[in-house]
Design an enzyme around this catalytic site. Structure first.
Site, mmCIF file in Angstrom:
data_model
loop_
_atom_site.group_PDB
_atom_site.id
_atom_site.type_symbol
_atom_site.label_atom_id
_atom_site.label_comp_id
_atom_site.label_asym_id
_atom_site.label_seq_id
_atom_site.Cartn_x
_atom_site.Cartn_y
_atom_site.Cartn_z
ATOM 1 N N HIS A 16 -7.468 -3.625 4.732
ATOM 2 C CA HIS A 16 -6.906 -2.270 4.656
ATOM 3 C C HIS A 16 -7.728 -1.452 3.658
ATOM 4 C CE1 HIS A 16 -4.514 0.683 2.416
ATOM 5 N NE2 HIS A 16 -3.835 0.902 3.508
ATOM 6 N N ASN A 17 -7.987 -2.041 2.505
ATOM 7 C CA ASN A 17 -8.732 -1.310 1.483
ATOM 8 C C ASN A 17 -10.190 -1.089 1.871
ATOM 9 O OD1 ASN A 17 -6.309 -1.565 0.118
ATOM 10 N ND2 ASN A 17 -7.284 -1.837 -1.861
ATOM 11 N N GLU A 19 -10.086 1.750 4.013
ATOM 12 C CA GLU A 19 -9.829 2.903 3.117
ATOM 13 C C GLU A 19 -11.147 3.402 2.492
ATOM 14 O OE1 GLU A 19 -6.500 2.309 0.216
ATOM 15 O OE2 GLU A 19 -8.019 2.672 -1.309
ATOM 16 N N SER A 54 0.825 -1.208 0.000
ATOM 17 C CA SER A 54 0.000 0.000 0.000
ATOM 18 C C SER A 54 0.859 1.256 0.000
ATOM 19 C CB SER A 54 -0.909 0.038 1.225
ATOM 20 O OG SER A 54 -1.681 1.223 1.183
ATOM 21 N N LYS A 67 -4.433 -6.923 3.418
ATOM 22 C CA LYS A 67 -4.485 -5.805 2.444
ATOM 23 C C LYS A 67 -5.924 -5.539 2.013
ATOM 24 C CE LYS A 67 -3.178 -2.466 -0.189
ATOM 25 N NZ LYS A 67 -3.886 -2.294 -1.373
HETATM 26 C C1 6PG Z 1 -3.206 1.288 -1.669
HETATM 27 C C2 6PG Z 1 -4.484 1.439 -2.453
HETATM 28 C C3 6PG Z 1 -4.325 0.771 -3.781
HETATM 29 C C4 6PG Z 1 -5.359 1.197 -4.820
HETATM 30 C C5 6PG Z 1 -6.753 0.821 -4.448
HETATM 31 C C6 6PG Z 1 -7.788 1.596 -5.196
HETATM 32 O O1 6PG Z 1 -3.291 0.744 -0.588
HETATM 33 O O2 6PG Z 1 -2.170 1.716 -2.156
HETATM 34 O O3 6PG Z 1 -5.535 0.845 -1.758
HETATM 35 O O4 6PG Z 1 -4.286 -0.601 -3.568
HETATM 36 O O5 6PG Z 1 -5.235 2.533 -5.064
HETATM 37 O O6 6PG Z 1 -6.893 -0.531 -4.747
HETATM 38 O O7 6PG Z 1 -8.935 0.857 -5.083
HETATM 39 P P1 6PG Z 1 -10.254 1.197 -5.799
HETATM 40 O O8 6PG Z 1 -9.969 1.363 -7.269
HETATM 41 O O9 6PG Z 1 -11.131 0.019 -5.544
HETATM 42 O O10 6PG Z 1 -10.755 2.454 -5.184
#
Ligand code: 6PG
Length: 469
Positions: A187-188, A191, A130, A184
């Site tokens: 984590h997302n 996010e 990430s 991960k």
């Molecule tokens: C990270 C981000 C990366 C990516 C996302 C975007 O941790 O660096 O999460 O993995 O930018 O996957 O996800 P979406 O396209 O689903 O918003």
């Protein structure tokens, strides 16, 4: 062909892969890089300069220059591309070689791939990475999972390239199998929740309080200096200041309001439902993106249900302070749901996750890095088995002392008719979590009434069925 043997290989030289190659080389490890697209190979060659980087023109050449047992990292789009790279690579590898998938792969795919490569004696790791392009170049947060012996082999490289917080690398061995990709994914999910919460605070300030982009930029800048300090708050402040070069207007006001997604947030919600761990803020954030994406329908509906958004009454500074507190409480509740999901998943999938490590490696490099993670780390340090960190007195207390502001903000939004699904979901989660009794007793009665599904009693052990009248 190069004579030298290279320490590590990278398949996939898009921006993420190329930046990771440069990052690895800058830390003194030689790297061989390959991409099916020769333009990407040339790009790497150009950027490599005098670094110990070999830009391979064929997969054979790429594999042959690697020291054995080989370590090959992939940074390619999740899904079929990963399988096709493995299919091309596997015949060129030997028992004991290691393949690392550093993309956002679905964790169940990682388990299947590891199983099928194990037949050939090839080790397989899934590592969550990430931090976006800058993270890959200058220090990401790394979430490795897979065989422990494989991790030990790459540990020096991973520790060198990862982000560091107070000298501590943002990487830790998380567990076997797909542990890294699972972490991960969550984590997302977090996010997605945080981004939607910030977007809701934006809506309340823009449509509710009538703040200009300059004012918004400065509010988020100020908030970033408080307990709300977080990477996503910081970039939000910059976003409102960004001017579009073509028109001279603020870029954010020219961006179509349809949020896209690659699926990781949705996977988090889907899996949370599968293993019955409640993550309502993440669920609501996924739904909010889906609702944003049906813009043409929303445009029609906005004409049918047209409503003037009234300005929020009351002292602006008081409302802004309520909003700041509400956002912080909701952020805590979002991390709490994600971490509780990890605790449940750790048991279901036997990952043996250490949540203190997870919080520690999320403090730097990653998208959800925030000052709050140090508090979360400390809570798991004190009580490693803590299932839900809301029961920690500091973190729970931080929500408790802000709950009235969260309620007030949700109330403002309801009165104004502004959608705040994640703020609402975080409040409802808090209220549900702190309720010793819930009306689920009625649901059990209904299930037994119409379907003889039975129920348990509070005064007697066993399973009961009643002929309801
Ligand atoms: C990270 C981000 C990366 C990516 C996302 C975007 O941790 O660096 O999460 O993995 O930018 O996957 O996800 P979406 O396209 O689903 O918003």
């Amino acid at each position: 062909m190069a004579e030298q043997k290279y320490k590590i290989g990278m398949v996939g030289l898009g921006v993420m892969g190329r930046n990771m190659v440069l990052n690895i080389a800058d830390h003194g490890f030689s790297v061989s890089g390959y991409d099916k697209d020769q333009a990407q190979v040339r790009e790497l060659q150009t950027e490599a300069g005098s670094r110990a980087i070999y830009a391979a023109q064929s997969l054979d050449a790429f594999v042959n220059v690697l020291s054995t047992p080989r370590v090959i990292m992939m940074l390619v789009p999740a899904g079929r591309v990963v399988d096709s790279v493995i299919q091309d690579l596997a015949p060129l590898l030997e028992s004991g070689d290691l393949i690392i998938d550093a993309g956002n792969s679905y964790f169940k795919d990682t388990d299947l791939r590891a199983k099928s490569l194990a037949v050939k004696g090839i080790l397989y790791m899934g590592i969550g990475v990430s931090g976006g392009e800058d993270g890959a170049r200058y220090g990401p947060s790394l979430m490795p999972g897979g065989p422990k012996e494989a991790y030990e082999r790459v540990k020096p490289v991973l520790e060198a390239v990862a982000a560091h917080v107070n000298g501590d690398p943002c990487v830790a061995y998380l567990g076997s199998g797909s542990a890294g990709h699972y972490v991960k994914m969550v984590h997302n999910g977090i996010e997605y929740g945080l981004m939607q919460l910030i977007a809701e605070s934006y809506d309340l300030m823009k449509r509710g309080l009538g703040l200009s982009d300059d004012e918004l930029s400065s509010v988020y800048k100020d908030w970033n200096k408080t307990e709300l300090n977080a990477y996503l708050i910081e970039i939000t402040s910059h976003i409102f200041a960004q001017v579009d070069k073509q028109t001279g207007k603020r870029l954010v006001d020219l961006i179509l309001d349809e949020a896209r997604q690659k699926g990781t947030g949705m996977w988090t919600s889907q899996n949370a439902m599968d293993i019955q761990s409640p993550t309502p803020v993440i669920d609501a954030a996924v739904v909010a993106r889906n609702l944003s994406a049906i813009k043409s329908e929303r445009e029609v509906a906005s004409k049918i249900f047209h409503m003037q958004t009234p300005q929020l009454q009351g002292d602006r500074n008081i409302v802004l302070n309520q909003l700041k507190n509400a956002l912080y409480a909701a952020m805590i509740l979002t991390y709490a749901q994600g971490m509780a999901l990890l605790q449940t998943a750790s048991k279901v999938y036997q990952y043996e996750l250490n949540l203190e490590d997870v919080a520690r490696i999320w403090r730097g490099g990653c998208i959800i890095r925030a000052a709050l993670l140090e508090e979360i780390r400390a809570a798991f340090h004190a009580h490693p088995d803590l299932h839900n960190f809301l029961t920690d007195s500091r973190l729970g207390g931080a929500v408790l002392s802000r709950q009235n502001d969260l309620r007030a903000v949700v109330e403002h939004a309801v009165k104004l008719g502004l959608p705040v699904p994640c703020l609402m979901a975080s409040l409802a989660y808090f209220d549900g979590y702190r309720s010793a009794w819930l009306p689920a007793s009625l649901i059990q009665a209904q299930r037994d009434d119409f379907g003889a599904h039975t129920y348990e009693r509070i005064d007697e052990k066993g399973s009961f069925h009643t002929q309801w009248e």
